[in-house]
Design an enzyme around this catalytic site. Structure first.
Site, short mmCIF file in Angstrom:
data_model
loop_
_atom_site.label_atom_id
_atom_site.label_comp_id
_atom_site.label_asym_id
_atom_site.label_seq_id
_atom_site.Cartn_x
_atom_site.Cartn_y
_atom_site.Cartn_z
N CYS A 95 7.93 -0.76 12.00
CA CYS A 95 7.09 -0.25 13.09
C CYS A 95 7.02 -1.25 14.24
O CYS A 95 6.82 -0.88 15.38
CB CYS A 95 5.70 0.07 12.58
SG CYS A 95 4.95 -1.33 11.72
N GLU A 154 -2.44 3.12 10.89
CA GLU A 154 -1.38 2.20 11.32
C GLU A 154 -0.18 3.09 11.63
O GLU A 154 0.49 3.58 10.71
CB GLU A 154 -1.04 1.22 10.19
CG GLU A 154 -2.18 0.27 9.83
CD GLU A 154 -2.42 -0.80 10.88
OE1 GLU A 154 -1.58 -0.97 11.77
OE2 GLU A 154 -3.47 -1.46 10.82
N GLU A 184 -5.45 -4.28 9.82
CA GLU A 184 -5.26 -4.68 8.42
C GLU A 184 -4.99 -6.17 8.39
O GLU A 184 -4.28 -6.71 9.25
CB GLU A 184 -4.09 -3.90 7.81
CG GLU A 184 -4.44 -2.42 7.66
CD GLU A 184 -3.40 -1.60 6.89
OE1 GLU A 184 -2.20 -1.88 7.02
OE2 GLU A 184 -3.82 -0.67 6.18
N ASN A 205 9.11 2.45 4.45
CA ASN A 205 9.88 1.32 5.00
C ASN A 205 9.48 -0.03 4.42
O ASN A 205 10.30 -0.95 4.39
CB ASN A 205 9.86 1.33 6.53
CG ASN A 205 8.50 1.08 7.11
OD1 ASN A 205 7.49 1.36 6.48
ND2 ASN A 205 8.45 0.56 8.32
P1 NAP Z 1 5.59 9.68 7.82
O1 NAP Z 1 6.57 10.76 7.80
O2 NAP Z 1 4.43 9.80 8.74
O3 NAP Z 1 5.11 9.52 6.30
C1 NAP Z 1 4.20 8.51 5.92
C2 NAP Z 1 3.46 8.96 4.68
O4 NAP Z 1 2.70 10.12 4.99
C3 NAP Z 1 4.36 9.34 3.50
O5 NAP Z 1 3.72 8.95 2.31
C4 NAP Z 1 4.41 10.86 3.62
O6 NAP Z 1 4.67 11.50 2.40
C5 NAP Z 1 3.00 11.14 4.06
N1 NAP Z 1 2.82 12.44 4.70
C6 NAP Z 1 3.72 13.17 5.40
N2 NAP Z 1 3.15 14.32 5.83
C7 NAP Z 1 1.87 14.30 5.40
C8 NAP Z 1 0.78 15.21 5.51
N3 NAP Z 1 0.86 16.37 6.17
N4 NAP Z 1 -0.40 14.87 4.92
C9 NAP Z 1 -0.51 13.71 4.25
N5 NAP Z 1 0.48 12.81 4.11
C10 NAP Z 1 1.67 13.10 4.68
O7 NAP Z 1 6.24 8.28 8.17
P2 NAP Z 1 7.51 7.62 7.52
O8 NAP Z 1 8.71 8.27 8.07
O9 NAP Z 1 7.34 7.54 6.04
O10 NAP Z 1 7.37 6.13 8.06
C11 NAP Z 1 7.83 5.73 9.29
C12 NAP Z 1 6.70 5.68 10.30
O11 NAP Z 1 5.68 4.81 9.83
C13 NAP Z 1 7.15 5.12 11.61
O12 NAP Z 1 6.59 5.86 12.66
C14 NAP Z 1 6.58 3.70 11.60
O13 NAP Z 1 6.36 3.13 12.87
C15 NAP Z 1 5.31 3.91 10.86
N6 NAP Z 1 4.82 2.66 10.31
C16 NAP Z 1 3.76 2.07 10.89
C17 NAP Z 1 3.30 0.85 10.41
C18 NAP Z 1 2.12 0.16 11.04
O14 NAP Z 1 1.60 -0.74 10.42
N7 NAP Z 1 1.67 0.56 12.22
C19 NAP Z 1 3.94 0.24 9.34
C20 NAP Z 1 5.03 0.87 8.78
C21 NAP Z 1 5.47 2.09 9.27
P3 NAP Z 1 6.15 12.02 2.04
O15 NAP Z 1 6.97 10.81 1.89
O16 NAP Z 1 5.96 12.74 0.76
O17 NAP Z 1 6.58 12.89 3.17
#
Ligand code: NAP
Length: 495
Positions: A301, A267, A475, A168
């Site tokens: 997020c 995060e 962060e 994102n």
């Molecule tokens: P996600 O599905 O959790 O994926 C995040 C990252 O983790 C991607 O690089 C993904 O790779 C990787 N990943 C997925 N499964 C994994 C595993 N089993 N082992 C290691 N890495 C793995 O999240 P998203 O859909 O990309 O992002 C949206 C989420 O991020 C939302 O929940 C949002 O709230 C959160 N977010 C939080 C913050 C914060 O600062 N708190 C900021 C931004 C976003 P792939 O792409 O290859 O699957």
């Protein structure tokens, strides 16, 4: 590919360079996946494949850890001033190339150019801020209470770091980790999201140009993040995992890291309440709601997930939000007039549909939007729902899209209780003209970050992070961001 009108030839060259695969970036070299596999990158506005990047294997991950280990001593021993100057140069280059980086983000993520430009500025700022932090890392010196010895506390780089980022904010989520890690003296392996790898690779080339030595930053993309990450965490040289993404994946990674007792910064997801009291400035609260809900088309997020509006201002607020949301220009992110781009994937659109149907079945009324747009691209229209039941799934799950559910409340105590009725605790928004009430409510809301009469709180100079299941660690901010990448060493000495 000519994406943005009026860009310089140099920018166009960089853009073309970024959309062609040069390989995984390991040890300062671009190399193919050891098994030759590729991952396709899709433009969410058109569903067309725009590029392919290498699909790293376990062997590639081992090479990346080797490269980070080889570079570790040299980087750790590079003077803080020199590290600072390289980070500052990263900031300058990102700022010079802002327009083309924004176009790249917009292309692979779909976000509106205006949001992508803001992201580049925010992402670059992590380099400027951490360039300033790099030369201010200090220790502690004191006398033991017994008087027997001095206590010296030295802060040292924690070691090799694995950084995992979501799609994102393809630039900012990476620089928010890379810049403090490098300021602290660590070397890193970044695994960006599979949907948005181009920005990460374009930035890797930029870091090299800024003088980041080979192996200090390594970037690899993989379609098997679970096994690849597990293999890196099992390597004893890796001492840190910094993850930004969903709470579900965060939980799995914490379990994986626990096997090797690796330091974790997390995060994770959010479910931010946006609270508007009767005495709020209506126009200001609507301005704030549009930013808090619609920055990145709701894919943030910190996005306002539940809009709680007090009875006296409720109808005026709902009507004002409907007008503003319905007027948004929806289209491909790269078009200059676009205010709301597509969702990241078809799955994300289906999720919007599922959440809206569920809310409507439980009594909510759609004031605008509420149905999937036809045609190519992962578009979902800006949607406002009123009378959303507290039992609706969207009141408990992260929406992560352009849907704003409004819920009415009567008293301060009631809204605090409702706002805290979630496993998440990342961000919250409060609108009131009564500052004492604002501060009182802010202190009672269970969240790591509160925006009081504002729709935005992210700032590299402030500690970003959540409580409860929204994360661990911070962060950015004074000392916080860099501290995540350092370890205290205590030396007892008699003088
Ligand atoms: P996600 O599905 O959790 O994926 C995040 C990252 O983790 C991607 O690089 C993904 O790779 C990787 N990943 C997925 N499964 C994994 C595993 N089993 N082992 C290691 N890495 C793995 O999240 P998203 O859909 O990309 O992002 C949206 C989420 O991020 C939302 O929940 C949002 O709230 C959160 N977010 C939080 C913050 C914060 O600062 N708190 C900021 C931004 C976003 P792939 O792409 O290859 O699957």
């Amino acid at each position: 590919m000519n994406i943005v009108a009026g860009i310089s030839n140099e920018d166009q060259d960089m853009f073309d360079y970024a959309t062609v695969s040069h390989g995984l970036y390991i040890g300062g070299r671009w190399q193919p996946s050891s098994e030759g596999r590729m991952i396709e990158v899709v433009d969410p506005s058109t569903e067309a494949v725009i590029a392919s990047v290498p699909d790293a294997t376990l062997a590639d991950a081992a090479s990346a850890v080797d490269a980070a280990a080889k570079a570790a001593a040299g980087w750790r021993e590079t003077s803080p001033r020199k590290r600072s100057e390289i980070l500052r140069r990263c900031f300058e280059l990102m700022t010079e190339r802002a327009e083309i980086l924004a176009a790249l983000i917009s292309l692979e993520n779909g976000k509106a150019l205006r949001d992508a430009r803001s992201e580049v500025a925010y992402a670059a700022e992590f380099f400027r801020w951490n360039a300033e932090e790099a030369v201010r890392i200090s220790g502690e010196f004191g006398l033991a209470p017994s008087g027997a010895n001095r206590i010296i506390v030295d802060y040292q780089p924690i070691g090799i770091c694995v950084l995992i980022t979501p799609w994102n904010f393809p630039a900012a989520m990476a620089t928010r980790k890379i810049a403090p890690a490098l300021a602290a003296g660590c070397t890193v392996i970044l695994k960006p999201a599979s949907e948005t790898p181009l920005t990460a690779y374009a930035l890797a080339a930029l870091y090299e140009e800024a003088g980041v030595p080979p192996g200090v930053v390594n970037v690899l993309t993989t379609s098997t993040p679970g096994p690849v990450t597990a293999a890196m965490l099992a390597d004893q040289r890796v001492r840190k995992l910094s993850f930004t993404g969903s709470t579900g994946v965060g939980r799995m990674l914490l379990a994986e890291a626990a096997k090797h007792v690796i330091s974790c910064s997390m995060e994770l997801g959010g479910n931010a309440p946006f609270i508007v009291f009767d005495d709020a400035d209506l126009e200001a609260s609507l301005d704030g709601a549009m930013v808090a809900k619609m920055r990145n088309a709701g894919e943030a997020c910190t996005a306002a997930n539940r809009l709680y509006v007090q009875a006296g201002i409720h109808d005026a607020f709902a009507d004002g939000l409907r007008k503003r949301m319905a007027a948004l220009h929806v289209g491909p992110g790269t078009h200059s007039e676009t205010e709301c781009g597509p969702m990241i994937t078809r799955k994300a659109v289906d999720k919007m549909n599922r959440l809206v149907e569920d809310a409507v079945a439980r009594g909510a009324k759609a004031l605008c939007g509420g149905a999937i747009a036809e045609g190519k691209g992962y578009f979902y229209p800006p949607t406002v729902l009123r009378d959303v039941s507290p039992d609706a799934v969207m009141a408990h799950e992260e929406i992560f899209g352009p849907v704003a559910p409004i819920m009415r409340f009567d008293s301060e105590a009631e809204v605090i209780s409702k706002a805290n009725d979630t496993e998440y605790g990342l961000a919250a928004y409060i609108y009131t003209r009564d500052l004492a009430r604002g501060m009182r409510v802010a202190s009672k809301i269970e969240a790591g970050m509160i925006a009081l009469n504002r729709g935005l709180m992210s700032d590299p100079a402030a500690p970003f992070g959540g409580v409860k299941q929204s994360g661990l660690g911070r962060e950015g901010g004074q000392k916080h961001g860099v501290a995540e990448f350092m370890e205290a060493k205590y030396i007892a000495v008699t003088i």
